[in-house]
Design an enzyme around this catalytic site. Structure first.
Site, PDB file in Angstrom:
ATOM      1  N   HIS A 196       0.865  -1.189   0.000  1.00 51.06           N
ATOM      2  CA  HIS A 196       0.000   0.000   0.000  1.00 51.06           C
ATOM      3  C   HIS A 196       0.900   1.237   0.000  1.00 51.06           C
ATOM      4  CE1 HIS A 196      -3.901  -2.024   0.687  1.00 51.06           C
ATOM      5  NE2 HIS A 196      -3.127  -2.963   1.247  1.00 51.06           N
TER       6      HIS A 196
ATOM      7  N   GLN B 158     -11.155   0.547  -1.050  1.00 48.62           N
ATOM      8  CA  GLN B 158     -10.902   0.251   0.361  1.00 48.62           C
ATOM      9  C   GLN B 158     -12.187   0.145   1.183  1.00 48.62           C
ATOM     10  OE1 GLN B 158      -7.687   0.266   2.830  1.00 48.62           O
ATOM     11  NE2 GLN B 158      -9.477  -0.918   3.387  1.00 48.62           N
TER      12      GLN B 158
ATOM     13  N   HIS C 145      -8.336  -8.314  -1.816  1.00 41.91           N
ATOM     14  CA  HIS C 145      -8.246  -8.490  -0.371  1.00 41.91           C
ATOM     15  C   HIS C 145      -9.408  -9.397   0.009  1.00 41.91           C
ATOM     16  CE1 HIS C 145      -5.611  -5.043  -0.525  1.00 41.91           C
ATOM     17  NE2 HIS C 145      -5.481  -4.995   0.792  1.00 41.91           N
TER      18      HIS C 145
END
Length: 421
Positions: free
Chosen positions: A57, A150, A208
């Site tokens: 990140h 996110q 993710h």
């Protein structure tokens, strides 16, 4: 005439060989005696392909303490802190922090990174900043960008729209975070949507997936099915997969063949997974690392990722992929010599395969990128996390360091000591 000649190095497979480089390619491997513009004596040292990080990140890197310290050490507090920071950080600030980290990476022989870029805010300053960083580092570091929603693809009003905008701007990989959607059903729907998006655009897909201690978070099952449905195979990677640590063994015995059948890969991030997971436990305290050895036994390609360095989620980090592999070795209990050697391969060849890097390696015709380490073999490199004596990127020496033996002043003992065997 070689532009660069690496003499006498020990390759990861244990063979001793010279490597001749012309331009940005390896032109010869073996016993080489021709002249060269520059010669590096690697006698007795490990010569490896460069290190690769498939999960990072970079928009948040080196921001530790901004806007505050993560007091609880949890994933959710880190996400909250980042949610504040991304609204105040400027493009120039993110570019500056990322370039400083790339300098660290080059010094450690880390020459390829896949970074997730938060696409949640409509301003997309993080995307703008990381595209600029990618442009600047292209001569010496391969940087892949992932469009990462996110706060969820559907959980925010413009979540999906911003992923599409980021991809249209030139971001390389489709991201996702199904366990952060409002419901399990919406999480599964997001995976179906993102898989179609990746397939239609001909892009890689990195999710993710199930980054939680909840054993009922089983989005990887849906992901594997969508990878098979769209024929994405090795273009798809499931990152974290920490819920698998807590899943019922019978269910996992069904799940792993589905993942293997799909051809998708997996990325575990040991430094961060064992730091963030298990925060709600008392004792016994789960450590959250996914089932690395079990997946490898099924033929699934698994890599180690760095994930974070000095940011709202992690207060340490050095851009050293050997630190990552060293931690992974311990937590996954990969202590057999063959397993330890595989841990080294996971931060080189396996990660390169996950990122789809072309012409990676130490064969004739491969890109002339490599690292000379002050160690004799891959297992020794994991034990020592040694100095990088030389880093070559695309045919050019981009970092060098003098061997740094320690001087001793002890009666009847040697005057210097090296920790190498």
């Amino acid at each position: 005439m070689f532009d660069l000649l690496i003499k006498g190095g020990t390759l990861p497979d244990g063979t001793t060989s010279d490597i001749g480089i012309k331009g940005d390619r390896i032109s010869a491997v073996g016993r080489l005696d021709g002249p060269a513009v520059k010669v590096i004596d690697a006698t007795g040292d490990l010569v490896s392909p460069p290190f690769v990080d498939p999960h990072f990140h970079m928009d948040a890197v080196l921001s530790y303490g901004l806007p505050r310290i993560n007091a609880s050490g949890t994933l959710l507090e880190g996400i909250g802190l980042w949610g504040e920071l991304r609204e105040t950080a400027t493009v120039d600030e993110m570019v500056d922090r990322a370039l400083r980290y790339c300098d660290w990476s080059v010094s450690m022989g880390l020459l390829a990174i896949r970074t997730h870029v938060d696409t949640t805010p409509d301003h997309l300053r993080g995307v703008e900043a990381m595209l600029e960083v990618k442009r600047r580092v292209a001569p010496y570091l391969d940087l892949q960008l992932v469009a990462f929603p996110q706060d969820g693809l559907y959980r925010t009003p413009t979540g999906r729209q911003n992923v599409v905008r980021a991809l249209d701007m030139g971001v390389d990989v489709v991201g996702g975070i199904p366990h952060f959607e409002r419901t399990m059903e919406e999480g599964a729907d997001s995976l179906r949507d993102l898989a179609r998006m990746a397939a239609e655009r001909g892009l890689m897909w990195d999710v993710h997936c199930d980054e939680t201690d909840d054993p009922m978070s089983r989005h990887v099952e849906t992901m594997a099915r969508e990878v098979t449905r769209h024929g994405l195979g090795g273009r798809a990677a499931g990152s974290h997969l920490t819920s698998m640590h807590s899943m019922d063994n019978y269910y996992v015995s069904k799940l792993l063949p589905l993942i293997a059948e799909s051809g998708m890969t997996a990325i575990s991030n040991p430094l961060i997974n064992i730091t963030l997971q298990g925060r709600h436990d008392s004792y016994p305290k789960r450590r959250g690392l996914t089932r690395v050895k079990e997946m490898q036994a099924m033929g699934i390609t698994v890599g180690w990722g760095q994930d974070c360095v000095l940011d709202p989620w992690y207060s340490l980090g050095t851009a050293d992929m050997l630190d990552v592999a060293f931690m992974g070795l311990h937590v996954a209990q990969m202590t057999h010599p063959a397993e330890m050697a595989r841990c080294f391969t996971m931060v080189t060849e396996c990660n390169a395969a996950i990122m789809g890097l072309q012409h990676y390696g130490l064969k004739v015709g491969d890109q002339a990128s490599l690292v000379v380490l002050d160690a004799s073999n891959p297992i020794e490199a994991l034990r020592l996390r040694p100095d990088r004596l030389a880093v070559v990127s695309k045919g050019r020496v981009v970092a060098e360091r003098h061997r740094n033996d320690c001087r001793l002043d002890l009666a009847s003992r040697p005057q210097s000591v090296r920790r190498r065997l």
